[in-house]
Design a protein around this motif. Structure first.
Motif, PDB file in Angstrom:
ATOM      1  N   VAL A 122     -53.260  28.748   5.636  1.00 44.58           N
ATOM      2  CA  VAL A 122     -53.889  29.827   5.187  1.00 44.58           C
ATOM      3  C   VAL A 122     -52.805  31.222   5.574  1.00 44.58           C
ATOM      4  N   LEU A 123     -52.782  32.286   4.673  1.00 43.25           N
ATOM      5  CA  LEU A 123     -52.054  33.456   4.981  1.00 43.25           C
ATOM      6  C   LEU A 123     -53.290  34.446   5.220  1.00 43.25           C
ATOM      7  N   TYR A 124     -53.120  35.264   6.323  1.00 41.87           N
ATOM      8  CA  TYR A 124     -54.118  36.249   6.806  1.00 41.87           C
ATOM      9  C   TYR A 124     -53.641  37.680   6.721  1.00 41.87           C
ATOM     10  N   VAL A 125     -54.665  38.534   6.265  1.00 45.11           N
ATOM     11  CA  VAL A 125     -54.241  39.895   6.151  1.00 45.11           C
ATOM     12  C   VAL A 125     -55.543  40.478   6.948  1.00 45.11           C
ATOM     13  N   TRP A 126     -55.221  41.856   7.608  1.00 40.59           N
ATOM     14  CA  TRP A 126     -56.214  42.455   8.313  1.00 40.59           C
ATOM     15  C   TRP A 126     -56.091  43.979   7.442  1.00 40.59           C
ATOM     16  N   THR A 127     -57.296  44.482   7.298  1.00 47.71           N
ATOM     17  CA  THR A 127     -57.253  45.916   6.558  1.00 47.71           C
ATOM     18  C   THR A 127     -58.669  46.477   6.905  1.00 47.71           C
ATOM     19  N   ARG A 128     -58.617  47.800   6.582  1.00 49.24           N
ATOM     20  CA  ARG A 128     -59.819  48.626   6.845  1.00 49.24           C
ATOM     21  C   ARG A 128     -60.934  47.834   6.005  1.00 49.24           C
ATOM     22  N   ASN A 179     -63.900  39.912  -6.987  1.00 48.12           N
ATOM     23  CA  ASN A 179     -63.117  39.131  -7.807  1.00 48.12           C
ATOM     24  C   ASN A 179     -62.066  38.461  -6.554  1.00 48.12           C
ATOM     25  N   GLY A 180     -62.054  37.404  -6.262  1.00 47.56           N
ATOM     26  CA  GLY A 180     -61.140  36.604  -5.052  1.00 47.56           C
ATOM     27  C   GLY A 180     -59.641  36.086  -5.445  1.00 47.56           C
ATOM     28  N   LYS A 181     -59.466  36.485  -6.854  1.00 44.04           N
ATOM     29  CA  LYS A 181     -58.298  36.139  -7.377  1.00 44.04           C
ATOM     30  C   LYS A 181     -57.178  37.074  -6.703  1.00 44.04           C
ATOM     31  N   VAL A 182     -56.017  36.441  -6.375  1.00 46.06           N
ATOM     32  CA  VAL A 182     -55.195  37.467  -5.750  1.00 46.06           C
ATOM     33  C   VAL A 182     -53.613  37.085  -6.227  1.00 46.06           C
ATOM     34  N   GLY A 241     -53.444  33.012  -5.564  1.00 47.25           N
ATOM     35  CA  GLY A 241     -54.133  32.476  -4.591  1.00 47.25           C
ATOM     36  C   GLY A 241     -55.435  32.945  -4.586  1.00 47.25           C
ATOM     37  N   ALA A 242     -56.500  32.316  -3.707  1.00 39.60           N
ATOM     38  CA  ALA A 242     -57.887  32.846  -3.615  1.00 39.60           C
ATOM     39  C   ALA A 242     -57.925  33.526  -2.375  1.00 39.60           C
ATOM     40  N   ALA A 243     -58.605  34.788  -2.230  1.00 39.00           N
ATOM     41  CA  ALA A 243     -58.820  35.393  -1.184  1.00 39.00           C
ATOM     42  C   ALA A 243     -60.447  35.329  -0.746  1.00 39.00           C
ATOM     43  N   LYS A 253     -64.367  51.809  18.084  1.00 39.82           N
ATOM     44  CA  LYS A 253     -64.995  50.718  16.827  1.00 39.82           C
ATOM     45  C   LYS A 253     -63.688  50.420  16.025  1.00 39.82           C
ATOM     46  N   ARG A 254     -63.807  49.057  15.620  1.00 42.06           N
ATOM     47  CA  ARG A 254     -62.872  48.822  14.797  1.00 42.06           C
ATOM     48  C   ARG A 254     -63.243  48.181  13.376  1.00 42.06           C
ATOM     49  N   PRO A 255     -63.533  49.103  12.354  1.00 46.32           N
ATOM     50  CA  PRO A 255     -64.030  48.810  11.183  1.00 46.32           C
ATOM     51  C   PRO A 255     -63.138  47.981  10.094  1.00 46.32           C
ATOM     52  N   HIS A 256     -62.734  47.001  10.658  1.00 43.20           N
ATOM     53  CA  HIS A 256     -61.525  46.318   9.707  1.00 43.20           C
ATOM     54  C   HIS A 256     -62.160  44.779   9.379  1.00 43.20           C
ATOM     55  N   THR A 257     -61.554  44.356   8.394  1.00 44.54           N
ATOM     56  CA  THR A 257     -62.088  43.037   7.707  1.00 44.54           C
ATOM     57  C   THR A 257     -60.568  42.005   7.481  1.00 44.54           C
ATOM     58  N   GLY A 258     -60.895  40.912   8.122  1.00 47.07           N
ATOM     59  CA  GLY A 258     -59.685  40.085   8.019  1.00 47.07           C
ATOM     60  C   GLY A 258     -60.027  39.461   6.383  1.00 47.07           C
ATOM     61  N   ILE A 259     -59.061  39.008   5.810  1.00 47.15           N
ATOM     62  CA  ILE A 259     -58.678  38.310   4.614  1.00 47.15           C
ATOM     63  C   ILE A 259     -57.880  37.135   4.709  1.00 47.15           C
ATOM     64  N   ALA A 260     -58.477  35.920   4.328  1.00 47.54           N
ATOM     65  CA  ALA A 260     -57.831  34.790   4.253  1.00 47.54           C
ATOM     66  C   ALA A 260     -57.531  34.209   2.834  1.00 47.54           C
ATOM     67  N   ILE A 261     -56.323  34.004   2.679  1.00 48.15           N
ATOM     68  CA  ILE A 261     -55.661  33.782   1.417  1.00 48.15           C
ATOM     69  C   ILE A 261     -55.127  32.214   1.142  1.00 48.15           C
ATOM     70  N   THR A 262     -55.517  31.397   0.256  1.00 44.15           N
ATOM     71  CA  THR A 262     -55.161  30.111   0.369  1.00 44.15           C
ATOM     72  C   THR A 262     -54.692  29.835  -0.965  1.00 44.15           C
ATOM     73  N   PHE A 263     -53.529  29.068  -1.127  1.00 42.38           N
ATOM     74  CA  PHE A 263     -52.819  28.884  -2.484  1.00 42.38           C
ATOM     75  C   PHE A 263     -53.162  27.681  -3.082  1.00 42.38           C
TER      76      PHE A 263
END
Length: 126
Positions: A36-42, A54-57, A77-79, A116-126
């Motif tokens: 899994v590839l992980y991304v972290w964003t607001r 739409n989870g397609k990336v 991939g699918a996020a 406060k850390r208003p962030h969301t992690g994103i998991a991407i699988t290929f």
């Protein structure tokens, strides 16, 4: 293309899709664990909103400005958006990979947001 191509790259271009199908690419930090590839964003970022719809990336190796060189590794991939525990784990992975850069960005932002850390992690699988 392998997951490690993305894991070794300092930046990857994360392409998400609007409801009308238009693609939007954004350079992001990413770290891999397992398959899994992980991304972290607001949490309020547009990419989070687009992934909810739409989870397609598409992930492509890029530079800090999002420029993609010819022949750069790329994959569809699918996020999926992570819950609080998953986001915390993704944040730790990214902090380990980017060390001082991550803390240089995260620490002042955390102080400004009063902890406060208003962030969301994103998991991407290929």
């Amino acid at each position: 293309m392998t997951l490690q191509d993305f894991a070794r790259s300092e930046y990857v271009s994360l392409t998400t899709y609007r409801k009308n199908g238009t693609s939007v690419a954004t350079p992001v930090w990413a770290a891999a664990e397992g398959d899994v590839l992980y991304v972290w964003t607001r949490s309020d970022s547009w990419k989070v909103k687009r992934i909810r719809n739409n989870g397609k990336v598409v992930v492509t190796v890029c530079d800090v400005r999002g420029r993609i060189t010819e022949g750069a590794p790329s994959a569809e991939g699918a996020a999926r958006l992570l819950d609080e525990d998953g986001t915390r784990a993704a944040r730790k992975l990214l902090a380990r990979k980017y060390t001082w850069k991550f803390w240089l960005v995260d620490w002042p932002a955390t102080v400004a947001r009063l902890g406060k850390r208003p962030h969301t992690g994103i998991a991407i699988t290929f």
